[in-house]
Write an enzyme that holds these catalytic residues in place. Structure first.
Site, mmCIF file in Angstrom:
data_model
loop_
_atom_site.group_PDB
_atom_site.id
_atom_site.type_symbol
_atom_site.label_atom_id
_atom_site.label_comp_id
_atom_site.label_asym_id
_atom_site.label_seq_id
_atom_site.Cartn_x
_atom_site.Cartn_y
_atom_site.Cartn_z
ATOM 1 N N TYR A 145 -33.211 50.677 -52.306
ATOM 2 C CA TYR A 145 -32.675 50.302 -53.612
ATOM 3 C C TYR A 145 -33.503 50.997 -54.675
ATOM 4 O O TYR A 145 -34.738 50.954 -54.625
ATOM 5 C CB TYR A 145 -32.759 48.784 -53.780
ATOM 6 N N ASP A 240 -39.583 57.112 -54.709
ATOM 7 C CA ASP A 240 -39.417 55.949 -55.578
ATOM 8 C C ASP A 240 -40.548 54.974 -55.238
ATOM 9 O O ASP A 240 -40.460 54.226 -54.259
ATOM 10 C CB ASP A 240 -38.046 55.302 -55.345
ATOM 11 N N LYS A 268 -43.059 48.147 -62.316
ATOM 12 C CA LYS A 268 -43.758 46.942 -61.830
ATOM 13 C C LYS A 268 -45.244 46.923 -62.201
ATOM 14 O O LYS A 268 -45.609 46.672 -63.354
ATOM 15 C CB LYS A 268 -43.527 46.791 -60.329
HETATM 16 P P1 KE4 Z 1 -36.114 47.623 -62.198
HETATM 17 O O1 KE4 Z 1 -35.016 48.349 -62.918
HETATM 18 O O2 KE4 Z 1 -35.645 46.291 -61.646
HETATM 19 O O3 KE4 Z 1 -37.409 47.512 -63.007
HETATM 20 O O4 KE4 Z 1 -36.551 48.522 -60.931
HETATM 21 C C1 KE4 Z 1 -35.549 48.885 -60.013
HETATM 22 C C2 KE4 Z 1 -36.211 49.251 -58.708
HETATM 23 C C3 KE4 Z 1 -36.346 50.586 -58.369
HETATM 24 N N1 KE4 Z 1 -36.943 50.957 -57.220
HETATM 25 C C4 KE4 Z 1 -37.443 50.039 -56.370
HETATM 26 C C5 KE4 Z 1 -38.108 50.489 -55.113
HETATM 27 C C6 KE4 Z 1 -37.349 48.659 -56.668
HETATM 28 O O5 KE4 Z 1 -37.862 47.746 -55.802
HETATM 29 C C7 KE4 Z 1 -36.715 48.251 -57.848
HETATM 30 C C8 KE4 Z 1 -36.539 46.791 -58.213
HETATM 31 N N2 KE4 Z 1 -36.897 45.848 -57.195
HETATM 32 C C9 KE4 Z 1 -36.197 44.600 -57.237
HETATM 33 C C10 KE4 Z 1 -36.783 43.705 -56.155
HETATM 34 N N3 KE4 Z 1 -36.473 44.116 -54.861
HETATM 35 C C11 KE4 Z 1 -36.257 43.938 -58.562
HETATM 36 C C12 KE4 Z 1 -35.864 42.474 -58.574
HETATM 37 C C13 KE4 Z 1 -34.576 42.259 -59.267
HETATM 38 O O6 KE4 Z 1 -33.673 43.099 -59.153
HETATM 39 O O7 KE4 Z 1 -34.471 41.197 -59.941
#
Ligand code: KE4
Length: 428
Positions: A145, A240, A268
């Site tokens: 993801y 990523d 993060k």
């Molecule tokens: P954000 O747009 O949510 O800041 O980051 C997206 C993203 C991109 N790449 C990786 C590897 C990620 O894990 C994420 C976001 N992770 C999720 C949790 N698995 C965020 C939690 C959520 O969507 O509320």
């Protein structure tokens, strides 16, 4: 049964105001049933809900809270920065400082662009890869993801996968026609994709350690293979590291596995709990970005002083302390305890862990990819989740998420967690 009357009242109102009552789908407990609690405050490894219930937290706001919640250095830094103003839209020294720290920690990053989320980082990195290579196609992997980027919401992990519709509604087929989705840990499929699309692949984007369909590790040599095939074909290798960056090591997964990607995405931890994303790589690639080059990317709050201050404080702590030694020790201790509890309860689990990232799958088969993760017993996971919640342990409310440990987790926290697991596993 823990009472959560105030959370229930808040959720009833939230459902009237926000789709699903949440601002991000995975928080809604749809994958495990029941309804989310509302947090009142968080400190260290603990969170308290609005009904006063206390939990040991293994979600750690999905990764950022590697130092635990509300660590004094971050709180003080944000308070100090706020006194000087909350946003300028003008270059400020804190942006320079955080960029310098990211570059010092990650040798593959010569230049970096701040943004406001991991999604922005990956979306921009892909645009940059296409602009640099003048090619259209992107390879991604099932179960990985990269945020809610239109062209990547195809067999995405995390929320999209949890809801069982890996392809998101609202994304026209034309937006994903250039996205090639392959199984992770399968080198042959990558070779075939490059042979079938000669000179058309702009890049490969992956989570070097996928943490959005649980957690599983790259096979030995797999990352090296991806590095070689992209270098040989003129495609860019995009790591990523939104989740793994500054989590698996100060230099992230690329330091741990000794790989130098062409572009890296962060989020993060580098925001210390405030909204920050970033992407970086070699200057010859990054300098294609506006205002220097033709690849446009922008953001009103990019480099926001409060977020920069929080990120700087977080990275300083990670550099100045033995955080990664502590995290490895705690991770190993938790892994051993959970394995022993499952063995005693005769419940087959696969506990995948690297450093302070972990996931417990309910299956007797190893999990190395999305298919393996999908074979796990999600109903059993849901019962485990709720059983642990009743014992005051908050795990990620989905089988397809990673658990995180912070330096604030104590031996007592781990002991309570293992004791709870031993009790709950017997009821599964
Ligand atoms: P954000 O747009 O949510 O800041 O980051 C997206 C993203 C991109 N790449 C990786 C590897 C990620 O894990 C994420 C976001 N992770 C999720 C949790 N698995 C965020 C939690 C959520 O969507 O509320």
């Amino acid at each position: 049964m823990i009472s959560r009357v105030k959370s229930e009242q808040l959720f009833a109102e939230a459902l009237q105001l926000m789709p699903g009552g949440v601002n991000s789908p995975v928080r809604a407990f749809r994958a495990v049933g029941g309804q989310p609690f509302f947090v009142q405050k968080a400190k260290g490894a603990h969170i308290w809900d609005v009904d006063g219930n206390e939990y040991v937290d293994y979600v750690c706001t999905w990764g950022p809270a590697i130092l635990g919640h509300a660590p004094p250095p971050i709180i003080e830094a944000v308070q100090r920065a706020a006194q000087a103003g909350t946003s300028f839209g003008i270059p400020n020294p804190l942006e320079v400082s955080l960029a310098r720290k990211i570059r010092a920690a990650v040798p593959s990053v010569q230049k970096v662009r701040m943004c406001n989320s991991g999604t922005e980082a990956t979306m921009s990195a892909i645009r940059l890869a296409r602009g640099y290579t003048r090619r259209d196609k992107i390879i991604k992997f099932e179960g990985c993801y990269h945020g809610h980027v239109d062209s990547l919401l195809v067999k995405a992990g995390s929320g999209a996968l949890t809801f069982g519709y890996p392809d998101s509604a609202g994304v026209p087929a034309s937006f994903t026609q250039h996205t090639i989705v392959l199984p992770f840990n399968n080198a042959e499929s990558v070779k075939v994709a490059f042979e079938a699309n000669p000179g058309q692949i702009a890049g490969i984007i992956l989570e070097p350690v996928p943490g959005n369909s649980g957690v599983y590790l790259p096979h030995l040599g797999y990352l090296e293979f991806l590095r070689e095939i992209t270098a040989a074909t003129g495609a860019l290798l995009i790591f990523d590291e939104v989740m793994t960056g500054f989590r698996l090591a100060l230099g992230g997964a690329q330091q741990r596995f000794g790989i130098r990607p062409d572009l890296s995405c962060f989020g993060k931890i580098i925001g210390g709990g405030l909204p920050v994303g970033a992407f970086g790589g070699r200057a010859e690639i990054m300098d294609l970005l506006a205002p220097l080059g033709p690849v446009y990317q922008a953001g009103t709050l990019s480099g926001n002083p409060l977020a920069m201050a929080a990120g700087i404080a977080a990275l300083d702590q990670l550099v100045d302390t033995d955080a990664y030694v502590v995290l490895e020790k705690l991770g190993a201790q938790l892994e051993t305890g959970l394995r022993d509890a499952a063995r005693a309860a005769r419940v087959p689990i696969q506990l995948n862990r690297i450093g302070s990232m972990f996931c417990t799958y309910f299956t007797d088969q190893p999990v190395h990819d999305l298919q393996g993760a999908m074979r796990s017993d999600r109903q059993r996971f849901a019962r485990f989740f709720h059983g642990m919640l009743e014992e005051g342990i908050y795990l990620a409310p989905s089988q397809f998420e990673a658990g995180f440990i912070s330096v604030a987790h104590s031996e007592a926290d781990l002991g309570k967690t293992v004791e709870a697991a031993a009790k709950v596993l017997k009821t599964l």
